[in-house]
Scaffold this motif. Structure first.
Motif, PDB file in Angstrom:
ATOM      1  N   ARG A  18      53.499 -12.610  41.537  1.00  0.00           N
ATOM      2  CA  ARG A  18      53.605 -11.432  40.671  1.00  0.00           C
ATOM      3  C   ARG A  18      54.455 -11.746  39.438  1.00  0.00           C
ATOM      4  O   ARG A  18      54.113 -11.338  38.323  1.00  0.00           O
ATOM      5  N   ARG A  19      55.552 -12.472  39.627  1.00  0.00           N
ATOM      6  CA  ARG A  19      56.407 -12.862  38.492  1.00  0.00           C
ATOM      7  C   ARG A  19      55.649 -13.763  37.525  1.00  0.00           C
ATOM      8  O   ARG A  19      55.800 -13.623  36.307  1.00  0.00           O
ATOM      9  N   GLU A  20      54.870 -14.693  38.053  1.00  0.00           N
ATOM     10  CA  GLU A  20      54.083 -15.576  37.184  1.00  0.00           C
ATOM     11  C   GLU A  20      53.119 -14.767  36.323  1.00  0.00           C
ATOM     12  O   GLU A  20      52.940 -15.047  35.134  1.00  0.00           O
ATOM     13  N   ILE A  21      52.515 -13.759  36.927  1.00  0.00           N
ATOM     14  CA  ILE A  21      51.549 -12.940  36.194  1.00  0.00           C
ATOM     15  C   ILE A  21      52.254 -12.095  35.140  1.00  0.00           C
ATOM     16  O   ILE A  21      51.812 -12.035  33.983  1.00  0.00           O
ATOM     17  N   THR A  22      53.360 -11.443  35.492  1.00  0.00           N
ATOM     18  CA  THR A  22      54.051 -10.612  34.502  1.00  0.00           C
ATOM     19  C   THR A  22      54.682 -11.473  33.410  1.00  0.00           C
ATOM     20  O   THR A  22      54.773 -11.044  32.260  1.00  0.00           O
TER      21      THR A  22
ATOM     22  N   ALA B 188      46.571  -6.504  23.444  1.00  0.00           N
ATOM     23  CA  ALA B 188      46.125  -7.875  23.742  1.00  0.00           C
ATOM     24  C   ALA B 188      46.212  -8.195  25.232  1.00  0.00           C
ATOM     25  O   ALA B 188      45.589  -9.154  25.699  1.00  0.00           O
ATOM     26  N   ALA B 189      46.962  -7.408  25.980  1.00  0.00           N
ATOM     27  CA  ALA B 189      47.188  -7.697  27.402  1.00  0.00           C
ATOM     28  C   ALA B 189      46.063  -7.128  28.257  1.00  0.00           C
ATOM     29  O   ALA B 189      46.207  -6.083  28.889  1.00  0.00           O
ATOM     30  N   THR B 190      44.950  -7.815  28.276  1.00  0.00           N
ATOM     31  CA  THR B 190      43.854  -7.453  29.166  1.00  0.00           C
ATOM     32  C   THR B 190      43.944  -8.333  30.414  1.00  0.00           C
ATOM     33  O   THR B 190      44.651  -9.348  30.421  1.00  0.00           O
ATOM     34  N   PHE B 191      43.217  -7.960  31.437  1.00  0.00           N
ATOM     35  CA  PHE B 191      43.177  -8.824  32.620  1.00  0.00           C
ATOM     36  C   PHE B 191      42.703 -10.226  32.242  1.00  0.00           C
ATOM     37  O   PHE B 191      43.216 -11.222  32.729  1.00  0.00           O
ATOM     38  N   GLN B 192      41.723 -10.284  31.340  1.00  0.00           N
ATOM     39  CA  GLN B 192      41.155 -11.578  30.974  1.00  0.00           C
ATOM     40  C   GLN B 192      42.156 -12.456  30.219  1.00  0.00           C
ATOM     41  O   GLN B 192      42.290 -13.647  30.517  1.00  0.00           O
TER      42      GLN B 192
ATOM     43  N   ALA C 239      47.891 -17.274  32.391  1.00  0.00           N
ATOM     44  CA  ALA C 239      48.521 -17.687  33.652  1.00  0.00           C
ATOM     45  C   ALA C 239      47.750 -18.791  34.359  1.00  0.00           C
ATOM     46  O   ALA C 239      48.252 -19.390  35.318  1.00  0.00           O
ATOM     47  N   GLY C 240      46.514 -19.050  33.921  1.00  0.00           N
ATOM     48  CA  GLY C 240      45.698 -20.059  34.573  1.00  0.00           C
ATOM     49  C   GLY C 240      45.202 -19.635  35.941  1.00  0.00           C
ATOM     50  O   GLY C 240      45.100 -20.447  36.867  1.00  0.00           O
ATOM     51  N   ILE C 241      44.883 -18.339  36.070  1.00  0.00           N
ATOM     52  CA  ILE C 241      44.403 -17.801  37.345  1.00  0.00           C
ATOM     53  C   ILE C 241      43.162 -16.953  37.078  1.00  0.00           C
ATOM     54  O   ILE C 241      42.770 -16.757  35.935  1.00  0.00           O
ATOM     55  N   SER C 242      42.592 -16.398  38.129  1.00  0.00           N
ATOM     56  CA  SER C 242      41.407 -15.563  37.971  1.00  0.00           C
ATOM     57  C   SER C 242      41.789 -14.106  37.710  1.00  0.00           C
ATOM     58  O   SER C 242      42.874 -13.652  38.100  1.00  0.00           O
ATOM     59  N   VAL C 243      40.893 -13.393  37.072  1.00  0.00           N
ATOM     60  CA  VAL C 243      41.067 -11.959  36.847  1.00  0.00           C
ATOM     61  C   VAL C 243      41.202 -11.239  38.187  1.00  0.00           C
ATOM     62  O   VAL C 243      42.021 -10.323  38.338  1.00  0.00           O
ATOM     63  N   ARG C 244      40.429 -11.658  39.161  1.00  0.00           N
ATOM     64  CA  ARG C 244      40.467 -11.001  40.479  1.00  0.00           C
ATOM     65  C   ARG C 244      41.839 -11.091  41.120  1.00  0.00           C
ATOM     66  O   ARG C 244      42.246 -10.176  41.839  1.00  0.00           O
TER      67      ARG C 244
ATOM     68  N   GLY D 200      46.078  -4.021  40.987  1.00  0.00           N
ATOM     69  CA  GLY D 200      45.125  -2.915  41.031  1.00  0.00           C
ATOM     70  C   GLY D 200      44.633  -2.535  39.651  1.00  0.00           C
ATOM     71  O   GLY D 200      43.762  -3.192  39.102  1.00  0.00           O
ATOM     72  N   THR D 201      45.209  -1.501  39.080  1.00  0.00           N
ATOM     73  CA  THR D 201      44.741  -0.996  37.792  1.00  0.00           C
ATOM     74  C   THR D 201      45.493  -1.647  36.628  1.00  0.00           C
ATOM     75  O   THR D 201      46.583  -2.212  36.800  1.00  0.00           O
ATOM     76  N   LYS D 202      44.921  -1.511  35.451  1.00  0.00           N
ATOM     77  CA  LYS D 202      45.593  -2.037  34.263  1.00  0.00           C
ATOM     78  C   LYS D 202      46.915  -1.316  34.043  1.00  0.00           C
ATOM     79  O   LYS D 202      47.910  -1.930  33.669  1.00  0.00           O
ATOM     80  N   ARG D 203      46.943  -0.025  34.259  1.00  0.00           N
ATOM     81  CA  ARG D 203      48.196   0.730  34.101  1.00  0.00           C
ATOM     82  C   ARG D 203      49.271   0.193  35.035  1.00  0.00           C
ATOM     83  O   ARG D 203      50.409  -0.026  34.629  1.00  0.00           O
ATOM     84  N   ASP D 204      48.948  -0.021  36.310  1.00  0.00           N
ATOM     85  CA  ASP D 204      49.926  -0.554  37.266  1.00  0.00           C
ATOM     86  C   ASP D 204      50.434  -1.918  36.821  1.00  0.00           C
ATOM     87  O   ASP D 204      51.622  -2.229  36.929  1.00  0.00           O
ATOM     88  N   PHE D 205      49.526  -2.709  36.304  1.00  0.00           N
ATOM     89  CA  PHE D 205      49.860  -4.038  35.827  1.00  0.00           C
ATOM     90  C   PHE D 205      50.805  -3.965  34.623  1.00  0.00           C
ATOM     91  O   PHE D 205      51.809  -4.688  34.536  1.00  0.00           O
ATOM     92  N   LEU D 206      50.521  -3.071  33.678  1.00  0.00           N
ATOM     93  CA  LEU D 206      51.363  -2.932  32.497  1.00  0.00           C
ATOM     94  C   LEU D 206      52.729  -2.361  32.839  1.00  0.00           C
ATOM     95  O   LEU D 206      53.756  -2.809  32.318  1.00  0.00           O
TER      96      LEU D 206
END
Length: 196
Positions: A11-15, A29-33, A39-44, A51-57
């Motif tokens: 989670r830290r790597e992603i944020t 600019a901060a889309t899942f893609q 991060a060098g990982i998959s969108v999934r 979960g959602t983009k809001r939760d991610f942001l």
């Protein structure tokens, strides 16, 4: 044997990747893609963890805020049992000023969130007001101690808010290149001179 995954580390790597994307291109600019590519990982995988983009942001915003808090927790603990109120406030405010590359990036990220909160959309004011509201009572208490008052008055509460807002203003002049880090600290000291 399956590899064990440290979920908090992931989670830290992603944020952290999201922070870099937002610092370069703003919140839009901060889309899942884009974050997955950074991060060098998959969108999934991002969707799995957030979960959602809001939760991610929101998680990314909270990661920046938590790191800022960690920057002043250790210096505050090192001050001992009865630190001078001015030093407490200065330590907190200087910890969040964009005085080095990491704090500069974090200030850009927080600025992007505040801009998004003003214009509406996925992030609202309720998502970004927490850090300032956290500092108001801390600064109010320090001003009360400095002024040797039995209890806080409206003056201390308003002065505490002005100190936080003054720190935000100093941040903005550094981000726009109108002040160097040394000049920012001089401005901070002048601000503190006015209240303490």
């Amino acid at each position: 044997m399956p590899r064990l995954v440290d979920h908090e580390q992931r989670r830290r790597e992603i944020t952290t990747a999201a922070r870099r994307v937002i610092a370069r291109g703003g919140l839009d600019a901060a889309t899942f893609q884009t974050v997955a590519a950074e991060a060098g990982i998959s969108v999934r995988l991002i969707q799995y963890y957030f979960g959602t983009k809001r939760d991610f942001l929101v998680a990314t915003f909270l990661a920046v805020v938590a790191e800022a808090g960690q920057r002043f927790e250790q210096p505050l603990a090192a001050m001992g049992a009865d630190p001078a109120p001015r030093e407490v406030i200065r330590t907190i405010l200087s910890a969040v000023l964009p005085l080095d590359p990491q704090r500069h990036q974090d200030a850009l990220v927080l600025g992007a969130y505040h801009a998004a909160a003003l214009t509406g959309g996925i992030i609202g004011p309720e998502d970004t007001i927490g850090p300032a509201r956290y500092l108001f009572p801390i600064f109010t208490q320090q001003l009360r101690l400095h002024r040797q008052l039995e209890s806080s008055t409206t003056a201390e509460e308003l002065d505490a808010q002005l100190l936080v807002l003054g720190g935000s203003g100093i941040t903005q002049v550094v981000l726009t290149g109108s002040a160097t880090p040394d000049e920012a600290l001089a401005l901070l000291d002048r601000l503190l001179d006015r209240f303490l």
